[in-house]
Design a protein around this motif. Structure first.
Motif, PDB file in Angstrom:
ATOM      1  N   ILE A  12      -7.858   8.197  -3.788  1.00 16.57           N
ATOM      2  CA  ILE A  12      -6.805   7.926  -2.625  1.00 16.57           C
ATOM      3  C   ILE A  12      -7.196   6.285  -2.547  1.00 16.57           C
ATOM      4  CG2 ILE A  12      -7.399   7.780  -0.315  1.00 16.57           C
ATOM      5  CD1 ILE A  12      -8.204  10.582  -0.314  1.00 16.57           C
ATOM      6  N   ALA A  13      -8.416   5.487  -2.988  1.00 17.03           N
ATOM      7  CA  ALA A  13      -8.663   4.701  -3.227  1.00 17.03           C
ATOM      8  C   ALA A  13      -8.110   3.537  -3.806  1.00 17.03           C
ATOM      9  CB  ALA A  13     -10.078   4.239  -3.963  1.00 17.03           C
ATOM     10  N   GLN A  14      -7.470   4.651  -5.014  1.00 13.44           N
ATOM     11  CA  GLN A  14      -6.456   3.941  -6.353  1.00 13.44           C
ATOM     12  C   GLN A  14      -5.271   3.467  -5.576  1.00 13.44           C
ATOM     13  OE1 GLN A  14      -6.936   2.831  -9.405  1.00 13.44           O
ATOM     14  NE2 GLN A  14      -4.880   2.113  -9.041  1.00 13.44           N
ATOM     15  N   LEU A  15      -4.478   4.681  -4.708  1.00 15.70           N
ATOM     16  CA  LEU A  15      -3.147   4.786  -4.450  1.00 15.70           C
ATOM     17  C   LEU A  15      -3.395   3.355  -2.905  1.00 15.70           C
ATOM     18  CD1 LEU A  15      -3.113   8.765  -3.633  1.00 15.70           C
ATOM     19  CD2 LEU A  15      -1.592   6.772  -4.992  1.00 15.70           C
ATOM     20  N   GLN A  16      -4.869   3.405  -2.866  1.00 17.82           N
ATOM     21  CA  GLN A  16      -4.316   1.985  -1.433  1.00 17.82           C
ATOM     22  C   GLN A  16      -4.815   0.754  -1.934  1.00 17.82           C
ATOM     23  OE1 GLN A  16      -8.051   3.515   0.326  1.00 17.82           O
ATOM     24  NE2 GLN A  16      -7.164   4.071   2.272  1.00 17.82           N
ATOM     25  N   ASN A  53       2.177  -0.503 -12.490  1.00 14.29           N
ATOM     26  CA  ASN A  53       1.263   0.435 -12.262  1.00 14.29           C
ATOM     27  C   ASN A  53       0.834   1.186 -12.239  1.00 14.29           C
ATOM     28  OD1 ASN A  53      -1.691  -0.111 -11.849  1.00 14.29           O
ATOM     29  ND2 ASN A  53      -1.605  -0.060  -9.625  1.00 14.29           N
ATOM     30  N   ILE A  54       0.247   1.828 -13.427  1.00 11.91           N
ATOM     31  CA  ILE A  54       0.865   3.702 -13.191  1.00 11.91           C
ATOM     32  C   ILE A  54      -0.496   4.366 -12.630  1.00 11.91           C
ATOM     33  CG2 ILE A  54       1.215   5.101 -15.053  1.00 11.91           C
ATOM     34  CD1 ILE A  54       2.268   1.934 -16.157  1.00 11.91           C
ATOM     35  N   PHE A  55      -0.162   5.170 -12.284  1.00 12.37           N
ATOM     36  CA  PHE A  55      -1.356   6.111 -12.440  1.00 12.37           C
ATOM     37  C   PHE A  55      -0.939   7.728 -12.089  1.00 12.37           C
ATOM     38  CE2 PHE A  55      -3.975   8.579  -8.294  1.00 12.37           C
ATOM     39  CZ  PHE A  55      -5.044   8.176  -9.381  1.00 12.37           C
ATOM     40  N   LYS A  69       0.558  -1.679   0.056  1.00 14.46           N
ATOM     41  CA  LYS A  69      -0.085   0.306   0.263  1.00 14.46           C
ATOM     42  C   LYS A  69       0.595   1.123  -0.321  1.00 14.46           C
ATOM     43  CE  LYS A  69      -4.129  -2.124   2.212  1.00 14.46           C
ATOM     44  NZ  LYS A  69      -5.111  -2.092   2.820  1.00 14.46           N
ATOM     45  N   ASP A  70       2.364   0.984   0.289  1.00 12.62           N
ATOM     46  CA  ASP A  70       2.888   2.240   0.489  1.00 12.62           C
ATOM     47  C   ASP A  70       3.964   1.924  -0.478  1.00 12.62           C
ATOM     48  OD1 ASP A  70       3.962   0.508   2.302  1.00 12.62           O
ATOM     49  OD2 ASP A  70       4.833   1.562   3.248  1.00 12.62           O
ATOM     50  N   GLY A  71       4.254   1.141  -1.442  1.00 13.22           N
ATOM     51  CA  GLY A  71       4.764   0.514  -2.511  1.00 13.22           C
ATOM     52  C   GLY A  71       4.982   1.480  -3.689  1.00 13.22           C
ATOM     53  N   ALA A 130      -2.394  10.458   3.398  1.00 11.40           N
ATOM     54  CA  ALA A 130      -3.019   9.291   2.565  1.00 11.40           C
ATOM     55  C   ALA A 130      -2.370   8.985   1.412  1.00 11.40           C
ATOM     56  CB  ALA A 130      -4.580  10.401   1.402  1.00 11.40           C
ATOM     57  N   LEU A 131      -1.207   9.315   1.664  1.00 16.41           N
ATOM     58  CA  LEU A 131      -0.084   9.383   0.344  1.00 16.41           C
ATOM     59  C   LEU A 131       1.200   9.500   0.998  1.00 16.41           C
ATOM     60  CD1 LEU A 131       1.314   9.024  -2.884  1.00 16.41           C
ATOM     61  CD2 LEU A 131       1.162  11.730  -2.607  1.00 16.41           C
ATOM     62  N   ARG A 132       2.202   7.797   0.737  1.00 16.11           N
ATOM     63  CA  ARG A 132       3.640   8.099   0.875  1.00 16.11           C
ATOM     64  C   ARG A 132       4.531   7.808   0.117  1.00 16.11           C
ATOM     65  NH1 ARG A 132       1.954   3.542   6.123  1.00 16.11           N
ATOM     66  NH2 ARG A 132       0.093   4.042   6.696  1.00 16.11           N
TER      67      ARG A 132
END
Length: 407
Positions: free
Chosen positions: A119-123, A105-107, A73-75, A144-146
Motif C-alpha cells: 500500500i505504501a508503494q502504491l501511495q 515506475n513498475i510494481f 497517487k492514483d496515477g 487502497a488501490l485505484r
C-alpha cells in the motif's frame, strides 16, 4: 529490422542493448508497431518466443514519452493482469530491466506477502502495475488501490487465467477501468473459450498468431520414454548423475508428488529444489533464485508454477508425470530452449498414462518421438541406482561373492 531502427526512446534502446537483444522475435516484430499506434492487439504465441517483451517494450515507450509524466497517487497508467505470483515476478523483472533510465515506475502486486508495504508503494506512485487477481481485489475493496486512470490493460497468459477460474475476475475489473482504453490480450494457446473472452474485451483487434499449428518451440527436441511408474526415480537419478552439465526442471502433477520426488532424490545424494503453490511466497522466490543462480542443478515443480519459471539456462525439462491438461505440456517444455538456446524435453510415460500421452499428441498435432529402451538398458538403470547407493561394506560383500563365483 533491428531494435535500433525502432522509434524508441534512447533509454529504452540502451536497456535492450544491455539485454543483448539485437533483432525482434516474430511476435515482437508483429506486435510492437501496432501497440505503439495505440491499437488493441490479440497475440497468440508459444512460450519462449519473447512474448513479454512484445508488449513491455511499447508500453514503456508510450508511458515514458506520454503527456502524463507527473505521477499522481492514483496515477496507474497500465495494469498487467497475470494468473500467478511467479509470472508477476517474472514480468516485473522484464519490465524493470527494460525501463532502466526511464521515468517509468513498475510494481508487482501479489499475495503471500504483507500488504502494508505494498500500500505504501502504491501511495508513492506507480505507472505500471503487474498484479494477480486475489491481492488486487483485496486492495480495491479496501480503497487502497485505484485504477481510474489506467488507459492500457494487458491480460497475459489468458489461457491459464481461464483454467484457474479467473474469468469472473477479468470481467469484474472492467467496472474499475475507463471505457476508452487500449487492451492487449496475450495467450500461449487458443481455443473457442479464449476467443470468446478476447472479443468481449478488445475492439477491432490486430490478431497476431505465431506458429499456431506447432505449439512446441522449434528450439526444443522433445521425446517420450516408456517407464514403469515405480521405476521413474531410478531413471531420473541416472540421467542426473550421467549428465553433470545438465540443468533439469522436473515436472510432477501434485504438491505431494513434488515432495516425494525431492525426498527420493535426497536419499540418493541428489539435492533438488522444490516449487509448488502451497509454499510461502518468500520460499518460492528463494527456490527460484537459488535455481537461477545455480545453487543446485535440479528443481521439482508443479504445473501451477510452470509459466513463472523463466530461467534461460535450463537445458532439460523432465516430465516425470504427464500433465492432466494437455496444454500444460506445451508450457512445461517451453521452459527450456528459451530465446535462441536449444533445449531437450523427456517425458517419462507409465502404462496408466498412455491416455494422457495421446491427448497431448492430439492437442499438439504431432506424434512425440519415442526413445526405445531395450531390456538390458532398463535393467542397467535399476542396477545403477542400487549399486550407486550401496554402502562400502555391501560393495565389498558383493565383490567377494563375485570372486567366489569366478573360482
Amino acid at each position: 529490422m533491428k531494435f535500433d531502427q525502432y522509434p524508441l526512446a534512447p533509454e529504452i534502446k540502451r536497456s535492450i542493448g544491455k539485454l543483448g537483444w539485437k533483432r525482434p522475435t516474430d511476435i515482437q516484430y508483429k506486435a510492437i508497431r501496432h501497440i505503439l499506434k495505440g491499437e488493441d492487439v490479440m497475440g497468440i504465441a508459444q512460450t519462449g518466443t519473447g512474448k513479454t517483451a512484445a508488449f513491455a517494450i511499447p508500453v514503456i515507450q508510450l508511458i515514458h514519452t506520454g503527456k502524463e509524466r507527473q505521477r499522481r497517487k492514483d496515477g496507474i497508467k497500465c495494469l498487467v493482469m497475470v494468473p500467478t505470483r511467479e509470472l508477476a515476478m517474472q514480468l516485473d523483472q522484464v519490465f524493470s530491466d527494460l525501463a532502466k533510465g526511464t521515468r517509468v515506475n513498475i510494481f508487482a502486486l501479489t499475495g503471500g506477502v504483507e500488504q502494508d508495504p505494498q500500500i505504501a508503494q502504491l501511495q508513492d506512485g506507480v505507472d505500471i502495475l503487474i498484479a494477480t487477481p486475489g491481492r488486487m481485489f483485496d486492495l480495491l475493496n479496501q480503497g487502497a488501490l485505484r485504477l481510474s486512470r489506467v488507459n492500457i490493460l494487458v491480460l497475459d497468459e489468458a489461457d491459464l487465467m481461464l483454467d484457474l477460474g479467473f474469468i469472473d475476475d477479468i470481467r469484474g475489473i472492467m467496472g474499475h477501468l475507463v471505457k476508452r482504453r487500449q487492451t492487449l490480450f496475450f495467450s500461449a494457446t487458443i481455443n473457442e473459450k479464449i476467443k470468446k473472452l478476447a472479443y468481449t474485451l478488445v475492439k477491432k483487434p490486430i490478431r497476431i498468431q505465431i506458429s499456431p499449428k506447432d505449439p512446441i518451440s522449434r528450439n526444443v527436441d522433445h521425446s517420450v520414454v516408456f517407464i514403469e511408474m515405480d521405476d521413474k526415480r531410478f531413471f531420473l537419478e541416472r540421467f542426473y548423475k550421467e549428465n553433470p552439465e545438465a540443468k533439469l526442471l522436473t515436472f510432477v502433477r501434485t504438491r505431494v508428488r513434488a515432495e516425494r520426488v525431492t525426498k527420493a532424490m535426497a536419499r540418493v545424494g541428489i539435492e533438488a529444489l522444490v516449487l509448488h503453490g502451497d509454499m510461502s511466497q518468500d520460499d518460492r522466490n528463494k527456490a527460484l533464485e537459488d535455481f537461477r543462480e545455480g545453487a543446485t542443478r535440479m528443481m521439482v515443480a508443479t504445473d501451477v508454477s510452470a509459466r513463472g519459471i523463466d530461467i534461460a539456462d535450463v537445458t532439460h525439462v523432465i516430465n516425470y508425470d504427464l500433465p492432466d491438461q494437455p496444454d500444460n505440456y506445451v508450457h512445461r517444455v517451453g521452459r527450456t530452449g528459451r530465446g535462441d538456446r536449444r533445449g531437450i524435453a523427456y517425458t517419462f510415460c507409465a502404462p496408466n498414462e498412455h491416455d494422457k500421452l495421446r491427448a497431448i499428441e492430439a492437442y499438439t498435432g504431432t506424434e512425440i518421438k519415442i526413445v526405445e529402451l531395450d531390456r538390458q538398458e532398463y535393467k542397467e538403470t535399476l542396477h545403477f541406482s542400487r549399486t550407486d547407493n550401496m554402502s562400502l561394506e555391501d560393495l565389498m560383500k558383493e565383490a567377494e561373492a563375485w570372486e567366489k563365483k569366478k573360482k
